[in-house]
Design a protein around this motif. Structure first.
Motif, PDB file in Angstrom:
ATOM      1  N   HIS A  23      -0.777  -0.486  13.463  1.00 23.60           N
ATOM      2  CA  HIS A  23      -0.487  -0.095  11.994  1.00 23.60           C
ATOM      3  C   HIS A  23      -1.785   0.953  11.881  1.00 23.60           C
ATOM      4  O   HIS A  23      -2.732   0.917  12.730  1.00 23.60           O
ATOM      5  N   SER A  83       0.656  -1.239   0.040  1.00 23.90           N
ATOM      6  CA  SER A  83      -0.048   0.063  -0.094  1.00 23.90           C
ATOM      7  C   SER A  83       0.883   1.165   0.297  1.00 23.90           C
ATOM      8  O   SER A  83       2.074   1.301   0.520  1.00 23.90           O
ATOM      9  N   ASN A  99       1.643   4.132   1.249  1.00 23.26           N
ATOM     10  CA  ASN A  99       1.854   4.712   2.570  1.00 23.26           C
ATOM     11  C   ASN A  99       3.013   4.681   3.086  1.00 23.26           C
ATOM     12  O   ASN A  99       3.756   3.578   3.099  1.00 23.26           O
ATOM     13  N   SER A 120      -3.508   3.418   4.950  1.00 18.60           N
ATOM     14  CA  SER A 120      -3.383   3.116   3.771  1.00 18.60           C
ATOM     15  C   SER A 120      -4.067   4.357   2.707  1.00 18.60           C
ATOM     16  O   SER A 120      -5.024   4.932   3.150  1.00 18.60           O
TER      17      SER A 120
END
Ligand code: TXA
Ligand code: MG
Length: 324
Positions: A230, A142, A144, A150
């Protein structure tokens, strides 16, 4: 600053510039139906190194390799009958299969973090066309910074990584909004390594058998990127809120009774109709918007754990996890 190309207005320019950039070993911001990816040539070690550096991602966390179709995937990995059935049913789409890597595959070990397996996905739409034109698998996590939320739009990619990459392809908002579901078949058993944009019940229906959920500890080893904190916004995250305190922004699902809602810095509704697909599509954008309200805490109302709710709740638990 990264150059933006709108893939709907300029599809051929997007393909031409993207393939040239990828051939130089540079990563690009690539729209897929799940989230935007940071994509690079999976056979080029310098290109893969740039992905890890651009994201600040630990190198023990393997990347998903994206293919144009099942025939291409079969050149790189070995399919068991269940995995093939799932691929035929759900590709192109938000499903990643972890499969034994062919020894002569050409996928660089940096992409798989040295594992003897590879995570493969066939994305829908433009990303598949680009891979067909480039004729090599694209490694793409992803788009990011590692540990952050994301990206589900080209602007998200630009805000986060725009200073570090040269090209972002723009296809508007990602349709699914959460990352792919990751499945690994072992000894005829299907294991869910990450809930995602394809509901577990759909997979079980096609396979005619149950998906085994991961226990926490083994999940960390199997899908290293899935551990700990996360998807972290700047604000703290609180789940299953039934009341609101000062200095909180509420993200609700439908219109539950929330005490003190008038105190909220802002209120965002993932889906007024209570539709989990709509909620998934809005999730990451709303987390960023809630963060931008400056509230100390983002409070989420309860979200049911069925269908795409399983993936949403997985991301929210990680967003709420203690940070380093
Ligand atoms: O929807 C998606 O899957 C997006 C788009 C861009 O395709 N990609 C994505 O990649 O979410 P990333 O890097 O953010 O997440 C990849 C996950 C990580 O948790 C990683 O550990 C796991 O896939 N993974 C990759 N290869 C694996 C392997 N061989 N065995 C186990 N897990 C693997
Ligand atoms: Mg990610």
């Amino acid at each position: 600053m990264a150059r933006h190309i709108d893939i709907l207005e300029h599809p051929q320019t997007a393909i031409d510039v993207a393939t040239a950039t990828l051939a130089e070993g540079l990563p690009i911001g690539l729209p897929t139906e799940t989230v935007y990816g940071l994509a690079a040539d999976a056979t080029n070690p310098a290109a893969i190194t740039r992905i890890y550096e651009t994201k600040g991602r630990p190198r023990f966390n393997p990347l998903i390799c994206h293919m144009s179709d099942l025939a291409m995937a079969e050149r790189y990995a070995v399919f068991d009958p269940i995995s093939r059935k799932l691929a035929e049913a759900f590709w192109p789409g938000p499903l990643t299969l972890v499969l034994p890597l062919r020894s002569d595959s050409g996928i660089h070990p940096l992409a798989t973090a040295g594992l003897d397996t590879v995570g493969i996905r066939v994305p829908q739409g433009f990303a598949g066309d680009l891979i067909r034109a480039f004729d090599r698998p694209l490694a793409a996590p992803s788009a990011n910074t590692s540990g952050k939320i994301s990206a589900t739009s080209a602007d998200h990619v630009d805000d986060d990584l725009g200073e570090r990459i040269t090209l972002i392809l723009d296809a508007g908002a990602s349709v699914v909004g959460v990352e792919s579901t990751i499945v690994k078949v072992e000894d005829g058993e299907m294991r869910l390594l990450r809930p995602g944009g394809l509901a577990a019940s759909e997979i079980e229906r096609v396979a005619g058998k149950a998906l085994k959920r991961q226990k926490k500890a083994s999940a960390a080893i199997e899908a290293p990127g899935m551990m700990a904190s996360h998807y972290a916004p700047g604000a703290a995250v609180r789940l299953d809120a039934t009341e609101i305190s000062e200095n909180e922004t509420l993200i609700r699902f439908g219109t539950p009774d929330i005490a003190g809602i008038e105190k909220a810095v802002a209120v965002l509704d993932l889906s007024a109709a209570g539709d989990l697909s709509e909620a998934a599509a809005n999730l990451f954008d709303f987390m960023k918007r809630a963060d931008a309200t400056g509230a100390a805490t983002i409070a989420f109302s309860h979200i049911p754990d069925e269908g795409l709710g399983e993936a949403i709740n997985d991301r929210l638990r990680r967003a709420a996890a203690p940070r380093e």
